[in-house]
Design a protein around this motif. Structure first.
Motif, mmCIF file in Angstrom:
data_model
loop_
_atom_site.group_PDB
_atom_site.id
_atom_site.type_symbol
_atom_site.label_atom_id
_atom_site.label_comp_id
_atom_site.label_asym_id
_atom_site.label_seq_id
_atom_site.Cartn_x
_atom_site.Cartn_y
_atom_site.Cartn_z
ATOM 1 N N PRO A 273 0.829 -1.191 0.000
ATOM 2 C CA PRO A 273 0.000 0.000 0.000
ATOM 3 C C PRO A 273 0.865 1.242 0.000
ATOM 4 O O PRO A 273 2.071 1.175 0.224
ATOM 5 C CB PRO A 273 -0.760 -0.118 1.329
ATOM 6 C CG PRO A 273 0.091 -0.986 2.169
ATOM 7 C CD PRO A 273 0.781 -1.939 1.245
ATOM 8 N N TYR A 290 7.435 -1.757 4.688
ATOM 9 C CA TYR A 290 6.228 -2.545 4.798
ATOM 10 C C TYR A 290 6.540 -3.941 5.300
ATOM 11 O O TYR A 290 5.811 -4.470 6.131
ATOM 12 C CB TYR A 290 5.541 -2.602 3.431
ATOM 13 C CG TYR A 290 4.195 -3.254 3.458
ATOM 14 C CD1 TYR A 290 3.940 -4.353 2.672
ATOM 15 C CD2 TYR A 290 3.188 -2.773 4.271
ATOM 16 C CE1 TYR A 290 2.709 -4.951 2.690
ATOM 17 C CE2 TYR A 290 1.954 -3.369 4.291
ATOM 18 C CZ TYR A 290 1.712 -4.469 3.500
ATOM 19 O OH TYR A 290 0.500 -5.062 3.525
ATOM 20 N N PHE A 293 7.230 -3.721 8.855
ATOM 21 C CA PHE A 293 5.995 -3.487 9.583
ATOM 22 C C PHE A 293 5.214 -4.770 9.764
ATOM 23 O O PHE A 293 4.688 -5.048 10.844
ATOM 24 C CB PHE A 293 5.184 -2.445 8.819
ATOM 25 C CG PHE A 293 3.768 -2.336 9.245
ATOM 26 C CD1 PHE A 293 2.743 -2.619 8.363
ATOM 27 C CD2 PHE A 293 3.438 -1.952 10.520
ATOM 28 C CE1 PHE A 293 1.433 -2.514 8.744
ATOM 29 C CE2 PHE A 293 2.134 -1.845 10.917
ATOM 30 C CZ PHE A 293 1.122 -2.127 10.027
ATOM 31 N N GLN A 297 4.182 -6.664 13.149
ATOM 32 C CA GLN A 297 2.823 -7.029 13.501
ATOM 33 C C GLN A 297 2.753 -8.468 13.962
ATOM 34 O O GLN A 297 2.035 -8.780 14.918
ATOM 35 C CB GLN A 297 1.911 -6.834 12.294
ATOM 36 C CG GLN A 297 1.079 -5.595 12.382
ATOM 37 C CD GLN A 297 -0.031 -5.614 11.398
ATOM 38 O OE1 GLN A 297 0.108 -6.139 10.314
ATOM 39 N NE2 GLN A 297 -1.139 -5.034 11.773
ATOM 40 N N SER A 425 -2.949 3.690 12.256
ATOM 41 C CA SER A 425 -2.311 3.961 10.988
ATOM 42 C C SER A 425 -3.333 4.608 10.086
ATOM 43 O O SER A 425 -4.453 4.161 9.941
ATOM 44 C CB SER A 425 -1.792 2.668 10.385
ATOM 45 O OG SER A 425 -2.845 1.972 9.832
ATOM 46 N N GLU A 428 -3.987 2.340 6.485
ATOM 47 C CA GLU A 428 -4.532 0.996 6.540
ATOM 48 C C GLU A 428 -5.431 0.797 7.738
ATOM 49 O O GLU A 428 -6.253 -0.092 7.776
ATOM 50 C CB GLU A 428 -3.404 -0.038 6.608
ATOM 51 C CG GLU A 428 -2.499 0.011 5.436
ATOM 52 C CD GLU A 428 -1.369 0.981 5.658
ATOM 53 O OE1 GLU A 428 -0.677 1.280 4.679
ATOM 54 O OE2 GLU A 428 -1.203 1.440 6.794
ATOM 55 N N GLY A 429 -5.239 1.571 8.677
ATOM 56 C CA GLY A 429 -6.075 1.393 9.862
ATOM 57 C C GLY A 429 -5.773 0.126 10.599
ATOM 58 O O GLY A 429 -6.649 -0.483 11.192
ATOM 59 N N ALA A 430 -4.551 -0.307 10.560
ATOM 60 C CA ALA A 430 -4.229 -1.533 11.285
ATOM 61 C C ALA A 430 -4.037 -1.206 12.750
ATOM 62 O O ALA A 430 -3.280 -0.319 13.108
ATOM 63 C CB ALA A 430 -2.954 -2.156 10.728
ATOM 64 N N SER A 431 -4.719 -1.859 13.586
ATOM 65 C CA SER A 431 -4.537 -1.600 15.008
ATOM 66 C C SER A 431 -4.621 -2.900 15.759
ATOM 67 O O SER A 431 -5.460 -3.751 15.496
ATOM 68 C CB SER A 431 -5.593 -0.632 15.517
ATOM 69 O OG SER A 431 -6.863 -1.143 15.224
ATOM 70 N N ASP B 5 -11.629 -4.333 11.688
ATOM 71 C CA ASP B 5 -11.762 -2.959 11.225
ATOM 72 C C ASP B 5 -10.460 -2.456 10.664
ATOM 73 O O ASP B 5 -10.444 -1.660 9.757
ATOM 74 C CB ASP B 5 -12.155 -2.044 12.400
ATOM 75 C CG ASP B 5 -13.502 -2.428 12.938
ATOM 76 O OD1 ASP B 5 -14.231 -3.094 12.210
ATOM 77 O OD2 ASP B 5 -13.810 -2.078 14.069
ATOM 78 N N GLY B 6 -9.375 -2.918 11.233
ATOM 79 C CA GLY B 6 -8.117 -2.303 10.871
ATOM 80 C C GLY B 6 -7.235 -3.176 10.010
ATOM 81 O O GLY B 6 -6.038 -3.011 10.012
ATOM 82 N N THR B 7 -7.824 -4.105 9.318
ATOM 83 C CA THR B 7 -6.954 -4.972 8.523
ATOM 84 C C THR B 7 -6.402 -4.219 7.334
ATOM 85 O O THR B 7 -7.035 -3.341 6.775
ATOM 86 C CB THR B 7 -7.709 -6.193 8.001
ATOM 87 O OG1 THR B 7 -8.916 -5.747 7.422
ATOM 88 C CG2 THR B 7 -7.970 -7.163 9.114
ATOM 89 N N ILE B 8 -5.218 -4.553 7.005
ATOM 90 C CA ILE B 8 -4.571 -3.941 5.865
ATOM 91 C C ILE B 8 -5.183 -4.482 4.591
ATOM 92 O O ILE B 8 -5.459 -5.681 4.490
ATOM 93 C CB ILE B 8 -3.074 -4.268 5.900
ATOM 94 C CG1 ILE B 8 -2.482 -3.755 7.188
ATOM 95 C CG2 ILE B 8 -2.378 -3.670 4.721
ATOM 96 C CD1 ILE B 8 -1.101 -4.179 7.402
#
Lengths: 435, 185
Positions: A273, A290, A293, A297, A425, A428-431, B5-8
């Motif tokens: 991305p 990436y 990252f 994760q 983030s 991507e909104g990865a949390s 919700d936050g998956t890439i």
């Protein structure tokens, strides 16, 4: 693109650049009709170029010494050749540019110099002849015989029809989608038309081998800044290879390698991305970030399964120090690198900094937060999140991901401060939250 | 906060995911059986998380198989270490000694590699301002080689290909682990 000057340029220095003759062709197709009287003469001679059964050396011999070709009945190349050498050369260049250009260039220059070409009366005829040559090529390939007016849509439809036939020419595939944005992609479409027609004709294998590379090589030649000049003033024997059209196998292999690398980079670009970078170096940086990252994760997720907030705190400190050393660079807005003591220190420092900034200017505060990969959220939402996931006091990590703020990992929640900064983030909104 | 919700948003290949999920769940249950999850000492927790991470990579490599160079590299690296993990579970004197020696070398190698990586990423910073494009590319490919398993001995062409596949598999791995974590919590 200035048509006329380019035409002259192209005709005079046809071997200098690969795309100019084709752009000329394109221009010609756009602008001119095909005058019928030129039909018979150039057709016979130009068709001799595309004799499938011969190698390129034989092509040149055929072309230049005007041997009659077996596949074309109405062949009288000789007188025609003496008259107008440049356009068949142009047509030849259109079709078979990338092979044995040295001998071709020398012979071309011989002819050109001998015939003292470039007189304006021949330009229109040469343009028309190039057009005829292309038409002949298409017709010789057994493509559905379009009339002269259908010539222009045909290469494009050919290119469209040959999408599945061409292997994994990603770039060429993309060029199909936009058939007429400019000269270059239509040039590619023409090349693919030729390539497809060569495929369809079932021609000599080495030619078909060359053709799929030709569009890519064409891209390479088209994308290079300035074509290497082989000046007309050079002696006839010395031929300098143009960029993208080298003759010796080493540079061909080199070119193939470069193309393969470009393919792979494109595939990677789609995977990763935030792939709007055009520079190869920054793209590589992005890829590296990436991958790091994702590995981070995985590490965090493997930790999250163990449970227990108290056990997490020393891990937090460890990871914070790790992340600080891994990223290796501090953001320019004076971020304090987290000390080795505990992560809470960094959180409080961040909050103090943010509070200070908020007094001055909200925008700068937001920018500062964004630089750290954090954002503001209302307290009610933060408490809702915390009660949903955490049991007791949530000692979560404030962690600096890789340099771009888009790639931060964990949520930060400070129960004490008035501001709740939640890290997420942006893209991507990865949390990942700790239970 | 739900992970979904936050998956890439990356491409996920469900087949690999299924294989990986099955293996990973199996290994997780094995880990839970061997060691009780209630250990609260930080070192123990760290070891456990490290082991889970290694298990994740190993399951992913097994799911992919030997088709890819990076999976082969992971399998080889982990098979060397895994033997010694099993030996440490069995707790014989000779094996613990071997384990200690090899784990020190393996982990030492890992730590040394990390330090080297840090040094290498930091030392070029004085040279960043030089306009040596080739050097920049070389540094970046070096970094990439370090990150991707098995990347040391590949030319740049296959390195890029391996990286692409590795990225898809990593994303699948993260996706599966997030779902599992979500179900656990």
């Amino acid at each position: 693109m200035q048509p006329r000057s380019r035409e002259m340029q192209g005709i005079n220095s046809l071997l200098n650049s690969s795309q100019i003759p084709l752009s000329d062709l394109h221009q010609i197709q756009n602008s001119q009709m095909h005058p019928p009287p030129h039909l018979t003469n150039p057709s016979s001679s130009s068709s001799s170029h595309f004799d499938p059964s011969s190698s390129h050396d034989d092509f040149l011999d055929q072309m230049l010494s005007n041997l009659p070709s077996s596949s074309w009945p109405d062949l009288n190349p000789k007188p025609f050749w003496d008259d107008t050498p440049p356009p068949p050369h142009a047509a030849e260049n259109v079709a078979f540019q990338y092979d044995d250009q040295a001998s071709l260039a020398s012979k071309f220059r011989n002819h050109r110099i001998s015939s003292d070409g470039g007189n304006p009366s021949t330009t229109s005829s040469t343009a028309a002849l190039m057009l005829q040559a292309q038409q002949q090529l298409l017709m010789s390939r057994g493509v559905a015989g379009a009339g002269e007016s259908g010539l222009l849509p045909m290469p494009l439809s050919l290119g469209g029809g040959d999408v599945d036939r061409s292997r994994n020419d990603v770039v060429d595939g993309s060029s199909f989608k936009s058939p007429n944005p400019g000269g270059e992609s239509s040039v590619q479409a023409l090349y693919n038309g030729f390539a497809g027609s060569m495929h369809g004709g079932g021609q000599v294998s080495n030619q078909t081998q060359h053709f799929p590379h030709h569009p890519q090589g064409q891209n390479l030649g088209a994308t290079t800044q300035a074509p290497a000049s082989s000046t007309p003033a050079q002696p006839r024997q010395r031929v300098r290879a143009r960029r993208g059209q080298a003759t010796d196998p080493h540079s061909i292999a080199e070119r193939l390698r470069r193309e393969r690398i470009a393919e792979r980079m494109k595939a990677l670009q789609e995977l990763v991305p935030n792939a709007n970078k055009t520079d190869k170096a920054s793209m590589l940086d992005e890829i590296i970030d990436y991958v790091k990252f994702l590995q981070l994760q995985v590490k965090v997720l493997s930790m999250s399964r163990l449970g227990g907030a108290a056990a997490v705190a020393p891990l937090v400190a460890d990871m914070a120090s790790e992340a600080a050393s891994d990223s290796g660079q501090a953001p320019p807005n004076g971020n304090q690198t987290p000390s080795s003591t505990s992560a809470n220190d960094t959180i409080t420092m961040t909050e103090q900094q943010v509070a200070k900034l908020m007094e001055e200017d909200m925008g700068s505060a937001m920018q500062y937060l964004q630089g750290k990969g954090l954002c503001l959220m209302p307290i009610s939402l933060a408490t809702a999140i915390s009660t949903a996931t955490c049991h007791s006091r949530s000692a979560l990590i404030n962690q600096k991901g890789p340099s771009s703020p888009n790639m931060s990992v964990l949520t930060v929640q400070s129960a004490t401060a008035g501001i709740a900064a939640a890290e997420s983030s942006v893209k991507e909104g990865a949390s990942v939250s700790k239970p | 906060m739900t992970p979904s919700d936050g998956t890439i948003i990356t491409a996920t290949n469900p087949r690999t995911e299924m294989k990986f999920a099955r293996r990973f769940l199996r290994s997780l249950s094995k880990t839970r059986k061997i060691r009780p999850p209630s250990s609260s000492s930080s070192i123990c927790v760290k070891k456990r998380s490290e082991r889970i991470k290694m298990a994740a990579y190993w399951c992913m490599a097994r799911a992919v198989g030997s088709r890819r160079a990076w999976s082969r590299a992971i399998l080889m690296k982990l098979s060397r270490g895994r033997q010694h993990h099993h030996h440490c579970f069995s707790m014989t004197m000779m094996k613990t000694r071997m384990r200690r020696k090899n784990r020190s070398t393996w982990l030492g190698k890992v730590k040394k590699k990390k330090k080297e990586e840090e040094v290498r990423t930091r030392s070029p910073s004085p040279y960043d301002e030089d306009d040596d494009e080739e050097g920049l590319m070389k540094r970046q490919t070096q970094k990439l080689r370090e990150v991707v398993p098995g990347g040391k001995s590949m030319d740049i062409c296959s390195l890029l290909e391996e990286t692409a596949h590795f990225v898809t598999c990593l994303a699948a791995q993260v996706h599966v682990m997030q779902t599992i974590a979500h179900h656990y919590s």
